[in-house]
Write an enzyme that holds these catalytic residues in place. Structure first.
Site, PDB file in Angstrom:
ATOM      1  N   THR A  91      41.628  39.313  41.324  1.00 22.44           N
ATOM      2  CA  THR A  91      40.823  39.950  40.265  1.00 22.44           C
ATOM      3  C   THR A  91      40.377  41.327  40.784  1.00 22.44           C
ATOM      4  O   THR A  91      41.134  42.280  40.705  1.00 22.44           O
ATOM      5  CB  THR A  91      39.619  39.077  39.833  1.00 22.44           C
ATOM      6  OG1 THR A  91      38.878  38.691  40.983  1.00 22.44           O
ATOM      7  CG2 THR A  91      40.089  37.848  39.089  1.00 22.44           C
TER       8      THR A  91
ATOM      9  N   LYS B 193      42.385  34.313  47.085  1.00 22.04           N
ATOM     10  CA  LYS B 193      41.826  35.478  46.401  1.00 22.04           C
ATOM     11  C   LYS B 193      40.311  35.316  46.398  1.00 22.04           C
ATOM     12  O   LYS B 193      39.779  34.208  46.467  1.00 22.04           O
ATOM     13  CB  LYS B 193      42.346  35.602  44.975  1.00 22.04           C
ATOM     14  CG  LYS B 193      41.974  34.518  44.030  1.00 22.04           C
ATOM     15  CD  LYS B 193      40.762  34.634  43.144  1.00 22.04           C
ATOM     16  CE  LYS B 193      40.247  35.983  42.826  1.00 22.04           C
ATOM     17  NZ  LYS B 193      39.046  35.863  41.939  1.00 22.04           N
TER      18      LYS B 193
ATOM     19  N   THR C 143      33.896  32.699  43.655  1.00 25.42           N
ATOM     20  CA  THR C 143      35.028  33.088  42.823  1.00 25.42           C
ATOM     21  C   THR C 143      36.174  33.254  43.745  1.00 25.42           C
ATOM     22  O   THR C 143      36.638  34.338  44.025  1.00 25.42           O
ATOM     23  CB  THR C 143      34.882  34.433  42.115  1.00 25.42           C
ATOM     24  OG1 THR C 143      33.718  34.371  41.337  1.00 25.42           O
ATOM     25  CG2 THR C 143      36.051  34.685  41.179  1.00 25.42           C
TER      26      THR C 143
ATOM     27  N   GLU D  49      33.641  42.898  47.429  1.00 23.40           N
ATOM     28  CA  GLU D  49      33.562  44.033  46.507  1.00 23.40           C
ATOM     29  C   GLU D  49      32.814  45.207  47.133  1.00 23.40           C
ATOM     30  O   GLU D  49      31.664  45.086  47.538  1.00 23.40           O
ATOM     31  CB  GLU D  49      32.897  43.597  45.199  1.00 23.40           C
ATOM     32  CG  GLU D  49      33.852  42.773  44.343  1.00 23.40           C
ATOM     33  CD  GLU D  49      33.224  42.227  43.084  1.00 23.40           C
ATOM     34  OE1 GLU D  49      33.991  41.780  42.217  1.00 23.40           O
ATOM     35  OE2 GLU D  49      32.005  42.233  42.966  1.00 23.40           O
TER      36      GLU D  49
ATOM     37  N   ASN E 183      30.217  46.305  39.908  1.00 23.43           N
ATOM     38  CA  ASN E 183      29.579  45.232  39.153  1.00 23.43           C
ATOM     39  C   ASN E 183      28.700  45.692  38.002  1.00 23.43           C
ATOM     40  O   ASN E 183      28.305  44.899  37.159  1.00 23.43           O
ATOM     41  CB  ASN E 183      28.817  44.318  40.096  1.00 23.43           C
ATOM     42  CG  ASN E 183      29.785  43.455  40.858  1.00 23.43           C
ATOM     43  OD1 ASN E 183      30.537  42.702  40.260  1.00 23.43           O
ATOM     44  ND2 ASN E 183      29.809  43.609  42.167  1.00 23.43           N
TER      45      ASN E 183
ATOM     46  N   THR F  11      33.674  47.076  31.389  1.00 26.88           N
ATOM     47  CA  THR F  11      33.813  48.245  30.505  1.00 26.88           C
ATOM     48  C   THR F  11      34.697  49.328  31.110  1.00 26.88           C
ATOM     49  O   THR F  11      35.355  49.133  32.111  1.00 26.88           O
ATOM     50  CB  THR F  11      32.426  48.800  30.174  1.00 26.88           C
ATOM     51  OG1 THR F  11      31.696  48.915  31.386  1.00 26.88           O
ATOM     52  CG2 THR F  11      31.695  47.888  29.229  1.00 26.88           C
TER      53      THR F  11
END
Lengths: 407, 407
Positions: free
Chosen positions: A157, A183, A194, A280, A402, A407
């Site tokens: 992702t 992942k 996740t 991230e 995040n 968007t």
């Protein structure tokens, strides 16, 4: 801590999920993501002993229930399909129907029994799977072609790199391979995250032994990583052993069980660290080692408190040897510690001795923290238990990613 | 939830820590910070019943031990001195000596008994207090001049605004005032945080009743805020009641106890929200309301899990109505919930109904989240218990502030 006798286990850094014999994998773009691959499959020539560990989140996603159902039948799987971009979580009855349909359709395409298929999804919560795209994707599965990198890409992702490894060892004089792919980047926290991880081996392993091994290993590896403290709805670690090598099925009664166990743990540990490193927005991998705790559980709690601290993570991002934040996190970990005994090290630099500041060069501390692999060592001097946790720094990019994921 | 009958309690938004009669406060710059005020004092004309709640962090700072010692003598205090910039934590025997010395020296300056003085410190961990500066600061205390804004400024660290309020109510026909001041911005988490809060009242209150009231109120207010999940070594909430109004000492046996209790809670709740709103780098105050939980404890756990989620905090910063992250946090709160019953609202907009996505306008959701006060409402439909937690969004500035706090 996982001890691997280097001499017995050969780590293939470039190994893949299909390095073990008899496994095949691939991936395609089916339109769930704009351009990137978003649908992958993993296939074993023959049914394989299977085990899995699932998220403890109350809002467990639909595909996990279906995979549980499959493995529940005979502790056996032959194929797994995974889509990214859509978690199929909080999707109710329709979501569950869609996951069952995905399993059925995949089984038909492969000409195998439904219960031999596992399904997985990762991505946005609360949106129904676009089944037309999924159906179309399933049509394109080519089970005996092998392109593991595509599988490893299709399950990502917000990850920036694929995560894969393989190890080899000798069992009954035969070379056994254990391969893995994973992942995970955001929503990563102990107790699963996740994250998806797949481990394959061509060794024969007793299904119950495989399940037990996977559960134990998960506690010490995947459950010891955190990126942001958020545990997701879809996390799954799944292991398949297809017995291709014809060894006596492995279990704790097998004389070479320990060796296999260590090799299996090594794969999980390497994948877990790869996930933490690719957190991230991360620029650094952080490893927190807690030693001489009164129990393994307590060691783990302290390690997790420190690795989860936003203040520790930002300090390391800023290369600031502000050990007060480490001490502070140890102090609120809810583990009883003796404040006057604790030592803290940043790499080789002792910064706290017996709960008091050590003399050290700030410049040296900053130089160490400017590296990309940071070790924080905490000696509690209470007992002999230890634990290690992995995580990453907290950066501007974490916020950026995040604050605008959709968007 | 704290219910305050508005008609009975008058909130003075511009009220201060010394709005209650017989309290005086001031602050100066003594050189611990570059320019800002860094040393403050609070003084009561007469000894006041005193109560306090301290951090649960194992590495409790030295001044907390000294204040505990003072209050332990007679549940009475007459003065408190506070320095910012230096926490006097992890400073060992010398740090403790310094805190005792600060108490002694302050008592001498004020001509009162040592046990009537409380001391507090907030700031960097692991550095000894520069006692020359502290000694010099104590010399400058002018106990009967009143400049509460200076006190309220002197206790700040990374805070951007002072936090103060007062409320008034009638007890036995007399107007009683409760005033409060607090600091806190980073290292803020339930179970106390890098926060200090002081509450003063001119009512007479039984010391035991005051302690009990303070503990209960702290659980529902200060312990329900989080900025970054880090609980500090120095947190203290301290209450002083000097009885200036000559009422019958308040306790649960007093007919107007409930009214006083609500007014006292209102002060704490207002201060707690001010701390959350001024969280490091924050642009929004977030309030998470959990209702219809099976117990207050469970409601609190769910509220804290959601308010602490970095993913929820960044989504709100980015005005992204990504309710999946709220659901995810509810799911990992370790509270058993029924996924098929949960409703979620962002302000007045329902985004989840019975665990499934509600139809709502994304634009409306974004518009709501662009406001500066966000309410996330979670209805568990399990029982009738409720809890509210407060926090703030996670922004670039949080990272900036904490990647370079010392440099």
């Amino acid at each position: 801590m996982i001890t691997t006798k280097k001499s017995e286990i050969k780590i293939l850094e470039q190994g893949h999920i299909t390095t073990a014999e008899g496994f095949y994998a691939g991936g395609i773009h089916c339109g769930l993501r704009r351009k990137k691959l978003d649908f992958g499959w993993l296939y074993s020539e023959t049914p394989a002993a299977a085990a899995a560990v699932y998220t403890q989140n109350s809002f467990q996603a639909a595909p996990l229930k279906v995979t549980q159902d499959s493995i529940g039948k005979n502790q056996t799987l032959q194929a797994v399909v995974v889509n990214s971009a859509n978690a199929n979580a909080c999707t109710g009855y329709i979501g569950l129907e869609n996951a069952y349909h995905t399993r059925k359709k995949t089984a038909e395409k492969l000409g195998i029994a439904e219960e031999l298929v596992g399904v997985a999804s990762t991505g946005l919560i609360g949106v129904q799977l676009p089944m037309e795209k999924i159906n179309h994707a399933i049509e394109q599965i080519v089970e005996m072609e092998n392109d593991p990198e595509k599988f490893e890409e299709a399950i990502l992702t917000t990850d920036t790199v694929t995560k894969h490894v393989a190890v080899q060892l000798e069992i009954e004089g035969k070379t056994i391979t254990i391969g893995g792919a994973a992942k995970g980047s955001g929503m990563i926290h102990p107790n699963m995250a996740t994250m998806l991880a797949y481990v394959t081996t061509d060794a024969a392993v007793e299904p119950d032994a495989l399940q037990q091994l996977l559960s134990q290993t998960t506690d010490k590896t995947y459950n010891m990583i955190t990126v942001d403290g958020d545990s997701s709805t879809n996390d799954t670690v799944l292991a398949m052993a297809n017995g291709k090598k014809g060894n006596t099925p492995l279990s704790e009664h097998h004389p070479e069980w320990e060796k296999f166990k260590n090799a299996f743990a090594a794969v999980s540990k390497i994948l877990a660290k790869k996930i933490a490193k690719d957190g991230e927005g991360a620029t650094k991998l952080i490893e927190v080692q807690v030693m001489n705790a009164s129990s393994t559980e307590n060691a783990g709690k302290v390690a997790k408190a420190v690795i989860s601290s936003n203040l520790v993570k930002t300090a390391i991002y800023g290369a600031d040897p502000n050990w007060g934040r480490v001490i502070c996190a140890v102090g609120y970990s809810e583990v009883p510690v003796d404040p006057d005994k604790v030592d803290v090290y940043l790499g080789h630099i002792q910064v706290v001795a017996d709960g008091l500041p050590s003399e050290f060069s700030e410049d040296e501390g900053t130089a160490y923290l400017e590296g990309s692999q940071i070790i924080v060592k905490i000696d509690l001097k209470q007992g002999s238990a230890e634990a290690t946790a992995w995580g990453c720094d907290l950066t501007y990019d974490y916020v950026k990613i995040n604050a605008s994921y959709r968007t």
